[in-house]
Design a protein around this motif. Structure first.
Motif, short mmCIF file in Angstrom:
data_model
loop_
_atom_site.label_atom_id
_atom_site.label_comp_id
_atom_site.label_asym_id
_atom_site.label_seq_id
_atom_site.Cartn_x
_atom_site.Cartn_y
_atom_site.Cartn_z
N VAL A 123 0.87 -1.18 0.00
CA VAL A 123 0.00 0.00 0.00
C VAL A 123 0.91 1.23 0.00
O VAL A 123 1.35 1.68 1.06
CB VAL A 123 -0.93 0.02 1.22
CG1 VAL A 123 -1.86 1.24 1.17
CG2 VAL A 123 -1.76 -1.26 1.30
N PRO A 124 1.25 1.78 -1.18
CA PRO A 124 2.15 2.93 -1.24
C PRO A 124 1.50 4.18 -0.65
O PRO A 124 0.30 4.42 -0.83
CB PRO A 124 2.40 3.12 -2.74
CG PRO A 124 1.91 1.86 -3.39
CD PRO A 124 0.85 1.32 -2.52
N VAL A 125 2.32 4.96 0.06
CA VAL A 125 1.86 6.21 0.67
C VAL A 125 2.76 7.33 0.18
O VAL A 125 3.99 7.23 0.24
CB VAL A 125 1.93 6.13 2.22
CG1 VAL A 125 1.43 7.43 2.84
CG2 VAL A 125 1.11 4.94 2.73
N ASP A 126 2.16 8.40 -0.30
CA ASP A 126 2.91 9.56 -0.78
C ASP A 126 3.37 10.38 0.43
O ASP A 126 2.54 10.88 1.19
CB ASP A 126 2.02 10.42 -1.68
CG ASP A 126 2.76 11.60 -2.31
OD1 ASP A 126 3.91 11.88 -1.91
OD2 ASP A 126 2.17 12.25 -3.19
N PRO A 127 4.69 10.54 0.63
CA PRO A 127 5.16 11.29 1.80
C PRO A 127 4.80 12.77 1.75
O PRO A 127 4.83 13.45 2.78
CB PRO A 127 6.68 11.09 1.76
CG PRO A 127 6.99 10.80 0.34
CD PRO A 127 5.80 10.04 -0.19
N ALA A 128 4.45 13.27 0.56
CA ALA A 128 4.12 14.68 0.42
C ALA A 128 2.64 14.96 0.67
O ALA A 128 2.23 16.12 0.72
CB ALA A 128 4.50 15.17 -0.98
N SER A 129 1.85 13.92 0.84
CA SER A 129 0.41 14.12 1.04
C SER A 129 0.12 14.55 2.48
O SER A 129 0.93 14.29 3.38
CB SER A 129 -0.36 12.85 0.70
OG SER A 129 0.02 11.79 1.53
N PRO A 130 -1.01 15.22 2.71
CA PRO A 130 -1.34 15.68 4.07
C PRO A 130 -1.44 14.51 5.05
O PRO A 130 -1.83 13.40 4.67
CB PRO A 130 -2.70 16.36 3.88
CG PRO A 130 -2.76 16.70 2.43
CD PRO A 130 -2.02 15.62 1.72
#
Length: 218
Positions: free
Chosen positions: A80-87
């Motif tokens: 489950v990839p998570v974008d580190p730049a997302s809130p």
């Protein structure tokens, strides 16, 4: 269930061909397999089983992202990839249902004392630095899945899109045939892992025995 074609054992069979190339380090398939296996062993030793969801977050986006991904898939888990730049609120919603998190720096959203996840921290080159915590008792489990990506949907809330191994394998095979991907090729990794095209970069490239060029964030 469709068996995952990407495992540490399958990578090891490609021997000393170059799997990952970056500014700091070049990894052969044999060394990539060893690092991915270390991640998989860390997951399974702490209770992660096939079909469990494991979040993957890379701030720097060095070799750690490819190693972490291969480790998750080698364990039979669902990436489950998570974008580190997302809130932080979006990160928290995406990680809901995951039993573990692989990262190169703990996200601020999990800085509290009630952090519910097993953590495995990697350095930029994909070496396991530490593991801590325990996975929650339960969560969604489906061994047919390779990954769960998230769109914003029409409401702005992250909408999960489960992708099966059958579907991902078909996509990678189609793309491999389209570009005539061969072991002698070098593929520049550009798209975020939260987008489906990046799965061609990682999965199809490594299945073909080609070289993935990692590009860190600026």
């Amino acid at each position: 269930m469709t068996a995952a074609p990407v495992t540490a054992a399958a990578l090891r069979e490609k021997g000393d061909a170059i799997a990952l190339e970056g500014v700091a380090e070049t990894l052969t398939y044999r060394r990539l397999a060893a690092r991915a296996e270390a991640v998989a062993d860390a997951l399974t030793s702490m209770g992660i089983v096939a079909g469990d969801r494991v979040a993957l977050l890379s701030r720097v986006r060095g070799h750690d992202e490819a190693v972490g991904l291969m480790g998750v898939l080698s364990a039979g888990a669902v990436a489950v990839p998570v974008d580190p730049a997302s809130p932080p609120a979006r990160q928290a919603k995406i990680m809901a249902g995951c039993r573990a998190l692989i990262h190169d720096g703990k996200p601020a959203v999990l800085d509290g004392d009630d952090d519910p996840l097993l953590h495995i921290e990697l350095d930029q080159d994909g070496l396991v630095l530490a593991s801590a915590g325990h996975p929650p008792e339960d969560g969604p489990r489906d061994a047919r899945l390779a990954c769960v990506l998230h769109t914003s949907g029409s409401t702005g809330a992250p909408k999960p899109v489960p992708i099966t191994w059958e579907g991902l394998t078909a996509f990678c095979q189609w793309m491999t045939d389209l570009v005539d991907l061969r072991p002698s090729d070098r593929v520049l990794r550009v798209a975020e892992l939260t987008f489906d095209l990046a799965w061609f970069d990682h999965v199809a490239t490594l299945l073909a025995g080609a070289t993935l060029l990692t590009m860190t964030r600026r």
